[in-house]
Scaffold this motif. Structure first.
Motif, short mmCIF file in Angstrom:
data_model
loop_
_atom_site.label_atom_id
_atom_site.label_comp_id
_atom_site.label_asym_id
_atom_site.label_seq_id
_atom_site.Cartn_x
_atom_site.Cartn_y
_atom_site.Cartn_z
N VAL A 1 -7.42 18.47 1.58
CA VAL A 1 -8.10 19.42 2.30
C VAL A 1 -8.94 18.32 3.00
CG1 VAL A 1 -8.15 21.24 0.69
CG2 VAL A 1 -9.65 19.42 0.38
N THR A 2 -8.78 16.94 2.76
CA THR A 2 -9.88 16.07 3.42
C THR A 2 -8.83 15.13 4.36
OG1 THR A 2 -9.94 14.90 1.58
CG2 THR A 2 -11.67 16.32 2.01
N ARG A 3 -8.48 13.84 3.66
CA ARG A 3 -7.58 13.00 4.37
C ARG A 3 -7.05 12.02 3.11
NH1 ARG A 3 -11.03 9.07 7.89
NH2 ARG A 3 -9.10 7.65 7.83
N ASP A 4 -5.93 11.78 3.70
CA ASP A 4 -5.39 10.62 2.80
C ASP A 4 -6.08 9.36 2.49
OD1 ASP A 4 -3.45 10.05 0.81
OD2 ASP A 4 -1.81 9.77 2.29
N ARG A 5 -5.79 8.76 1.64
CA ARG A 5 -6.10 7.36 1.46
C ARG A 5 -5.02 6.18 1.06
NH1 ARG A 5 -7.74 5.72 -3.55
NH2 ARG A 5 -8.02 7.36 -5.01
N LYS A 6 -5.37 5.23 1.17
CA LYS A 6 -4.10 4.22 0.80
C LYS A 6 -4.55 3.43 -0.36
CE LYS A 6 -1.36 4.07 4.30
NZ LYS A 6 -2.10 5.32 5.16
N ILE A 7 -3.61 3.35 -1.43
CA ILE A 7 -3.85 2.70 -2.57
C ILE A 7 -3.24 1.45 -2.68
CG2 ILE A 7 -3.39 2.98 -5.22
CD1 ILE A 7 -4.22 5.75 -5.18
N GLU B 1 1.05 -1.08 0.02
CA GLU B 1 -0.09 -0.01 0.05
C GLU B 1 0.88 1.25 -0.18
OE1 GLU B 1 -2.39 -0.09 3.37
OE2 GLU B 1 -3.66 -1.61 2.51
N ILE B 2 0.14 2.33 -0.37
CA ILE B 2 1.00 3.53 -0.67
C ILE B 2 0.06 4.80 -0.64
CG2 ILE B 2 1.19 3.78 -3.10
CD1 ILE B 2 3.95 4.83 -2.68
N SER B 3 0.67 5.88 -0.19
CA SER B 3 -0.27 7.24 -0.18
C SER B 3 -0.95 7.61 -1.55
CB SER B 3 0.37 8.26 0.27
OG SER B 3 -0.38 9.44 0.30
N ALA B 4 -2.24 7.60 -1.61
CA ALA B 4 -2.75 8.04 -2.93
C ALA B 4 -2.20 9.30 -3.41
CB ALA B 4 -4.15 7.98 -2.89
N LEU B 5 -1.89 9.99 -2.20
CA LEU B 5 -1.46 11.53 -2.67
C LEU B 5 -0.07 11.40 -3.33
CD1 LEU B 5 -1.73 14.62 -2.40
CD2 LEU B 5 -0.82 14.26 -0.04
N LEU B 6 0.69 10.51 -2.73
CA LEU B 6 1.95 10.46 -3.70
C LEU B 6 1.83 9.98 -5.10
CD1 LEU B 6 4.45 8.80 -1.14
CD2 LEU B 6 4.43 11.02 -2.08
N VAL B 7 1.04 8.98 -5.11
CA VAL B 7 0.70 8.53 -6.62
C VAL B 7 0.22 9.58 -7.45
CG1 VAL B 7 -0.90 6.75 -8.00
CG2 VAL B 7 0.34 6.24 -5.96
N GLU B 8 -0.98 10.37 -6.91
CA GLU B 8 -1.50 11.46 -7.67
C GLU B 8 -0.67 12.48 -8.14
OE1 GLU B 8 -4.37 10.90 -8.96
OE2 GLU B 8 -4.67 9.27 -8.02
N LEU B 9 0.33 13.00 -6.94
CA LEU B 9 1.41 13.96 -7.21
C LEU B 9 2.23 13.50 -8.33
CD1 LEU B 9 2.15 15.26 -3.79
CD2 LEU B 9 0.94 16.60 -5.68
N ALA B 10 2.49 12.31 -8.42
CA ALA B 10 3.33 11.59 -9.41
C ALA B 10 2.76 11.83 -10.78
CB ALA B 10 3.62 10.21 -9.13
#
Length: 649
Positions: A523-529, A502-511
C-alpha cells in the motif's frame, strides 16, 4: 536439184567408229560417264557400314553396329544418316548395351576437311538411350571414351535430341537416376537449342523427382564458356534448386554452382547426403556449392532454420574412413528452441513458432528435460568440427549470446566450449559424450560467473530491481542415451552463490509470510534490503541432488533450507525456514515447502506447523491476552551470517 541419197547404216556406224578412233579422249569420257551413271544407279552406302563399325570398335574397344541403313547425301554440306545404332557396354556390366539411337543425322562441311578442320553444323538424334553406370571398382563405363585432348578438334554447332533418355546407376551408392531429355526451340543466332529435363529415381535409396532446363549438351565441350542450367529436385519433403553455370563441366572432380536447399528437418539429409544432422524445425538455405576432388564446399550460404537466421560456410571431406563435416556458422538472432533437437527435445509449438508437424506432436511431452534417445549410429557415422556463434538469443531464459564449438571424432563428441552470455555474466562449460558404446557416458564441467541477479528476472517487477552477482560451479558424470537418462543417473556436485547485493523487501517478507510488512509495502512503496550472501551446495548421487548447505541471508531475514531435487523424476522437495531479524505482530513465520515438478512447481507454507503455532496462541489467549500476543511475535532469532566472501566476485 535432187538430194543425195543417205548413206547406208553400215556406213554411218563406220563413220562414228572412225570419229572415236580419231579422238580417244572422247571414248574415255563417254565410258566414264556411263560408269558414273551405273555407279549412281547401283551404289549402296551400306557397303561402308562394316568399315565404320570396325573403326568405332578400334577406337573405343566396344562393339558397335549399324542395324539399319547407312545413307549419304553428297554436297558442300554432306549429310550422313544411320539407323538403329547400338554401342556395347563395359565387360563388367550386366547390360550389354551402353547407348543406342533409332536414327543419327550428321551434317559435315566438306571443304574444311581439305584444310584438316572438322566442322559439323548439326547432329540430330532420334530416341537416343544412354546408360551410365559405376562398376565394382568405382570405374565409370564411359572411361573408355576419355581422350587426351589431342588430334583434330571437332567444331559441333547444334545438337538436337528427340525423346532421349539417360540412365545413371550406382549400385553401391544405392542410386538410380532415370532422366528424359528433349531439345526445345532453337537458340538465338542459330545456337545449339537448350534441353528440357525431367526425371525420377533413387538417390542413396531415397526416391526423388527432377525437372528443369539446361543448355545443349553440345555446349559442355566448350570449357572456356560457362554451361548454364536450372534444375529443381525433390526427395520427400526435401527440395533442392541448382542453377547457375559450370566451367568445364566434364571435370567432375571440380565444379561449382548455386544451390538452394529447403525441407522440414535437416535430419532428413542423412539418407540423402550421409550427413548426420540433428533434428531441426523447417529450414531454407541458399549458397554456393563447389567440389574440389573429394572435398565439397557450401560457401557463403544464408537462410533460416525454424525461427532463427543462419549463415556461414560448410565443408564436407569425403576421402577418409568417415566423412568430416566442418562448419563456421553465425546467427544474428537465434531462437533457442530451434536447437532443442540437438539436446533430444522438440522446438516449441504455438503462435510465432515454426515446428514441423511431427515436432509439434513431440512438443507435448510432459517432461521438461529432453528424453529422446540419441542415435548412436549417427554419432559414429561421421566426424565433425562445427563452430556456432549467436549474437542475440530469443528464449524464456535471460540468455544474451552463445559461442559453441563442437568436435565429433570417432564417436566421441566434445563441446569445447559451450558458452552462454547470461544476465550480464556468462556460463562457461565443457561437455564430453562418449558414444562408442551404449549407454553414452557424459561429463559436464561448468562455471557460472558474474550473473546479475536482477537480470535473471527481467520480466518481474519485484525481482528485476535486485542487485548482486552470482557465481558457481557444476561437475557431473552420467550414463544414458538421452539428456534425461544422463542426468537421472549422474554423480557429482553443484554449488552456486552470491555475495553482497540488494533485493526487494517485499519478496523477503512474502518468503517469511509477514502479513503486516507485506501489506505495508503493497500500500506504500517497496524498499530495498541489503543481501549479505546467498548460497546453495548439493551433492549429486544417482541423479538425486541432496543439499549440503542452503541459505539466504539479508539484514531482514535469514532463510536456511534443506531437501532434495530428483533429476530422474523431475521432482522438487525443498524446505525453506525463515528466521526474521525484526519483530512483527502479524508474522506467521512458518517454513516454506517447495514441491511439485520442474514443469509445475508448487510453493506453500508448512500448514501443519502453522496450525500448531495458532493453537498455542489461542490457548495462551484464554489465559492472558498479552501472552497470546507474545505467541504471534517474531523476536528475530536469526543472526547475521558472514558468508558472502567466497561468492562476492
Amino acid at each position: 536439184m535432187s538430194e543425195a541419197p543417205a548413206p547406208p547404216p553400215s556406213a554411218r556406224r563406220r563413220r562414228t567408229f572412225d570419229t572415236f578412233a580419231d579422238h580417244p579422249w572422247r571414248t574415255a569420257l563417254a565410258v566414264a560417264a556411263v560408269g558414273v551413271l551405273i555407279l549412281i544407279l547401283l551404289w549402296d552406302w551400306n557397303w561402308f557400314k562394316r568399315p565404320v563399325e570396325r573403326a568405332v570398335e578400334a577406337r573405343t574397344g566396344r562393339s558397335f553396329t549399324i542395324g539399319g541403313d547407312l545413307d549419304v547425301d553428297l554436297g558442300r554440306v554432306t549429310t550422313i544418316r544411320a539407323d538403329a545404332l547400338d554401342l556395347g557396354n563395359a565387360e563388367w556390366s550386366d547390360e550389354a548395351r551402353m547407348a543406342a539411337a533409332d536414327r543419327l543425322d550428321l551434317s559435315i562441311e566438306v571443304l574444311p576437311l581439305l584444310r584438316g578442320q572438322v566442322r559439323i553444323p548439326e547432329i540430330r538424334l532420334q530416341r537416343p538411350q544412354v546408360r551410365l553406370e559405376i562398376g565394382p571398382d568405382r570405374e565409370g563405363n564411359w572411361s573408355a571414351f576419355a581422350g587426351d585432348g589431342g588430334g583434330t578438334p571437332i567444331q559441333l554447332r547444334r545438337l538436337w535430341i528427340d525423346d532421349g533418355t539417360l540412365l545413371f546407376l550406382d549400385p553401391e551408392g544405392e542410386t538410380e537416376v532415370d532422366v528424359r531429355v528433349a531439345s526445345q526451340a532453337p537458340g538465338e543466332n542459330d545456337a545449339a537449342p537448350p534441353v528440357a529435363i525431367t526425371g525420377e529415381g533413387r538417390w542413396r535409396a531415397a526416391e526423388f523427382e527432377l525437372e528443369g532446363t539446361a543448355q545443349s549438351p553440345l555446349d559442355l565441350q566448350d570449357t572456356d564458356s560457362p554451361y548454364r542450367f536450372d534444375l529443381h529436385a525433390r526427395a520427400g519433403a526435401t527440395r533442392a534448386h541448382a542453377r547457375g553455370s559450370l566451367l568445364d563441366a566434364f571435370q567432375f572432380e571440380t565444379f561449382g554452382f548455386q544451390m538452394a536447399l529447403a525441407g522440414r528437418n535437416l535430419e532428413h539429409l542423412y539418407p540423402l547426403l550421409g550427413l548426420a544432422m540433428p533434428p531441426t524445425p523447417p529450414y531454407s538455405v541458399d549458397g554456393q556449392l563447389q567440389r574440389e576432388g573429394t572435398t565439397w564446399h557450401y560457401r557463403d550460404f544464408s537462410g533460416k532454420v525454424g525461427d532463427s537466421d543462419l549463415a556461414g560456410s560448410v565443408t564436407v571431406e569425403t576421402g577418409g574412413e568417415r566423412n568430416l563435416f566442418k562448419a563456421d556458422l553465425v546467427s544474428k538472432l537465434l531462437d533457442l528452441d530451434d536447437l532443442a533437437g540437438f539436446l533430444g527435445g522438440a522446438p516449441e509449438s504455438g503462435a510465432g513458432e515454426t515446428p514441423s508437424p511431427v515436432q509439434e506432436a513431440e512438443a507435448s511431452s510432459s517432461g521438461l528435460i529432453p528424453d529422446t534417445p540419441y542415435e548412436l549410429d549417427k554419432l559414429n557415422a561421421m566426424d565433425a568440427d562445427v563452430r556456432l556463434r549467436a549474437q542475440r538469443i530469443e528464449a524464456d531464459l535471460p540468455l544474451d549470446d552463445m559461442d559453441a564449438h563442437l568436435f565429433l571424432e570417432n564417436g566421441v563428441l566434445r563441446l569445447e566450449p559451450l558458452n552462454f552470455g547470461v544476465a550480464g555474466g556468462d556460463i562457461r562449460s565443457n561437455v564430453r559424450m562418449d558414444a562408442r558404446k551404449s549407454p553414452i557416458r557424459t561429463t559436464l564441467d561448468a562455471d557460472v560467473r558474474g550473473l546479475n541477479l536482477g537480470g535473471l528476472f527481467p520480466d518481474s517487477t519485484l525481482a528485476g530491481d535486485a542487485v548482486g552477482r552470482i557465481g558457481g560451479h557444476a561437475k557431473l558424470v552420467g550414463n544414458g542415451n538421452s539428456i534425461a537418462a544422463m542426468l537421472g543417473s549422474s554423480d557429482g556436485e553443484l554449488a552456486i552463490g552470491m555475495g553482497k547485493g540488494e533485493i526487494s523487501a517485499l519478496l523477503v517478507e512474502l518468503a517469511g509470510i509477514d502479513i503486516a510488512e507485506a501489506l505495508a509495502f503493497l500500500v506504500t512503496r517497496d524498499r530495498k534490503i541489503p543481501i549479505r550472501c546467498a548460497f546453495a551446495e548439493f551433492a549429486v548421487a544417482d541423479g538425486v541432488m541432496t543439499s549440503n548447505a542452503l541459505a539466504f541471508d539479508t539484514t531482514d531475514t535469514l532463510i536456511v533450507g534443506e531437501g532434495t531435487i530428483d533429476l530422474e523424476s523431475e521432482r522438487l522437495d525443498l524446505l525453506l525456514r525463515p528466521r526474521p531479524k525484526d519483530r512483527s505482530i502479524l508474522s506467521l513465520r512458518s517454513p516454506l515447502v517447495i514441491g511439485g515438478t520442474f514443469s509445475d512447481p508448487s510453493f506453500r507454507p508448512d500448514l501443519a506447523r502453522l496450525g500448531l503455532r495458532g493453537a498455542i496462541a489461542l490457548a495462551l489467549g484464554s489465559i492472558a491476552p498479552p501472552a497470546a500476543l507474545l505467541a504471534t511475535l517474531e523476536l528475530g532469532p536469526g543472526e547475521d551470517s558472514d558468508c558472502g566472501g567466497e561468492y562476492a566476485r
